[in-house]
Design a protein around this motif. Structure first.
Motif, PDB file in Angstrom:
ATOM      1  N   GLY A   1       0.783  -1.222   0.000  1.00 59.94           N
ATOM      2  CA  GLY A   1       0.000   0.000   0.000  1.00 59.94           C
ATOM      3  C   GLY A   1       0.815   1.271   0.000  1.00 59.94           C
ATOM      4  O   GLY A   1       0.254   2.370  -0.060  1.00 59.94           O
TER       5      GLY A   1
ATOM      6  N   LEU B   1      -3.587   4.166   3.070  1.00 53.92           N
ATOM      7  CA  LEU B   1      -3.914   2.966   3.815  1.00 53.92           C
ATOM      8  C   LEU B   1      -2.905   1.877   3.496  1.00 53.92           C
ATOM      9  O   LEU B   1      -2.736   1.505   2.338  1.00 53.92           O
ATOM     10  CB  LEU B   1      -5.320   2.468   3.453  1.00 53.92           C
TER      11      LEU B   1
ATOM     12  N   SER C   1      -1.656  -2.097   4.185  1.00 52.08           N
ATOM     13  CA  SER C   1      -2.186  -3.405   4.551  1.00 52.08           C
ATOM     14  C   SER C   1      -1.048  -4.337   4.921  1.00 52.08           C
ATOM     15  O   SER C   1       0.058  -4.233   4.380  1.00 52.08           O
ATOM     16  CB  SER C   1      -2.967  -4.014   3.392  1.00 52.08           C
ATOM     17  N   CYS C   2      -1.337  -5.238   5.826  1.00 55.35           N
ATOM     18  CA  CYS C   2      -0.404  -6.291   6.214  1.00 55.35           C
ATOM     19  C   CYS C   2      -1.155  -7.604   6.050  1.00 55.35           C
ATOM     20  O   CYS C   2      -2.112  -7.856   6.785  1.00 55.35           O
ATOM     21  CB  CYS C   2       0.045  -6.085   7.651  1.00 55.35           C
ATOM     22  N   THR C   3      -0.729  -8.401   5.095  1.00 56.05           N
ATOM     23  CA  THR C   3      -1.399  -9.662   4.811  1.00 56.05           C
ATOM     24  C   THR C   3      -0.580 -10.824   5.355  1.00 56.05           C
ATOM     25  O   THR C   3       0.626 -10.919   5.102  1.00 56.05           O
ATOM     26  CB  THR C   3      -1.593  -9.837   3.299  1.00 56.05           C
TER      27      THR C   3
ATOM     28  N   TRP D   1       2.957  -1.998  13.780  1.00 54.39           N
ATOM     29  CA  TRP D   1       3.567  -1.304  12.654  1.00 54.39           C
ATOM     30  C   TRP D   1       4.769  -0.518  13.172  1.00 54.39           C
ATOM     31  O   TRP D   1       4.682   0.133  14.214  1.00 54.39           O
ATOM     32  CB  TRP D   1       2.571  -0.349  11.999  1.00 54.39           C
TER      33      TRP D   1
ATOM     34  N   ARG E   1      -7.706  -4.286  12.195  1.00 56.03           N
ATOM     35  CA  ARG E   1      -7.452  -5.614  11.655  1.00 56.03           C
ATOM     36  C   ARG E   1      -8.751  -6.279  11.264  1.00 56.03           C
ATOM     37  O   ARG E   1      -9.818  -5.938  11.787  1.00 56.03           O
ATOM     38  CB  ARG E   1      -6.687  -6.471  12.655  1.00 56.03           C
TER      39      ARG E   1
ATOM     40  N   ARG F   1      -5.742  -9.986   7.664  1.00 55.75           N
ATOM     41  CA  ARG F   1      -5.059  -8.733   7.403  1.00 55.75           C
ATOM     42  C   ARG F   1      -5.123  -7.779   8.588  1.00 55.75           C
ATOM     43  O   ARG F   1      -6.060  -7.819   9.379  1.00 55.75           O
ATOM     44  CB  ARG F   1      -5.664  -8.034   6.180  1.00 55.75           C
TER      45      ARG F   1
ATOM     46  N   TYR G   1      -4.270  -3.391   9.209  1.00 53.21           N
ATOM     47  CA  TYR G   1      -4.214  -2.167   8.421  1.00 53.21           C
ATOM     48  C   TYR G   1      -3.616  -1.020   9.239  1.00 53.21           C
ATOM     49  O   TYR G   1      -3.701  -1.012  10.469  1.00 53.21           O
ATOM     50  CB  TYR G   1      -5.619  -1.760   7.972  1.00 53.21           C
TER      51      TYR G   1
ATOM     52  N   GLN H   1      -4.169   3.016   8.773  1.00 55.71           N
ATOM     53  CA  GLN H   1      -4.718   4.176   8.073  1.00 55.71           C
ATOM     54  C   GLN H   1      -3.936   5.396   8.528  1.00 55.71           C
ATOM     55  O   GLN H   1      -3.905   5.710   9.718  1.00 55.71           O
ATOM     56  CB  GLN H   1      -6.197   4.348   8.391  1.00 55.71           C
TER      57      GLN H   1
ATOM     58  N   CYS I   1       5.191  -4.208   8.979  1.00 57.62           N
ATOM     59  CA  CYS I   1       4.302  -4.830   9.950  1.00 57.62           C
ATOM     60  C   CYS I   1       5.041  -5.999  10.594  1.00 57.62           C
ATOM     61  O   CYS I   1       5.919  -6.611   9.977  1.00 57.62           O
ATOM     62  CB  CYS I   1       2.989  -5.274   9.331  1.00 57.62           C
TER      63      CYS I   1
END
Length: 125
Positions: free
Chosen positions: A7, A18, A20-22, A35, A71, A77, A79, A81, A95
């Motif tokens: 992102g 935003l 994301s952490c997948t 983070w 989350r 995931r 997140y 923001q 992350c």
């Protein structure tokens, strides 16, 4: 668990982004997620963290009120923001995950065993 942050990109100051952490390999719901960010020539610094269920969060003072961590365990995931971005927010954002129960004092990189590869956020003035 394997983590992948995404992102990042180039954004103008004052705008939002935003991240994301997948997670893969295991359900992210088993982990507290944090983070961190690292700017060139600086140490990695804590940004925010969130408990396994999402009910508890912690923020670095300088990010509180502008950044929001969240989350969705059903999507595996987490997140971040980021609002009202400033040039000093320019950094690689990572992350990280910790298998222990969440604690708001865990703000050191050493507290987290699993890391994603990072995503670059560049804020232009």
């Amino acid at each position: 668990v394997q983590l992948q942050a995404s992102g990042g990109g180039l954004v103008q100051a004052g705008n939002a982004r935003l991240l994301s952490c997948t997670a893969s390999g295991r359900n992210i719901g088993s982990y507290a997620v944090a983070w961190f960010r690292q700017a060139p020539g600086k140490e990695r610094e804590f940004v925010a963290s969130i408990s396994q269920t999402g009910g508890r969060t912690a923020y670095a003072d300088s990010m509180r009120g502008r950044f929001t961590v969240s989350r969705d365990n059903t999507q595996n995931r987490a997140y971040l923001q980021m609002n009202v971005l400033k040039p000093e927010d320019t950094a690689v954002y990572y992350c990280a995950a910790d298998g222990r129960l969440f604690h708001s004092t865990r703000t050191s990189a050493d507290d987290y065993d699993y890391w994603g590869q990072g995503t670059q956020v560049t804020v232009s003035s």
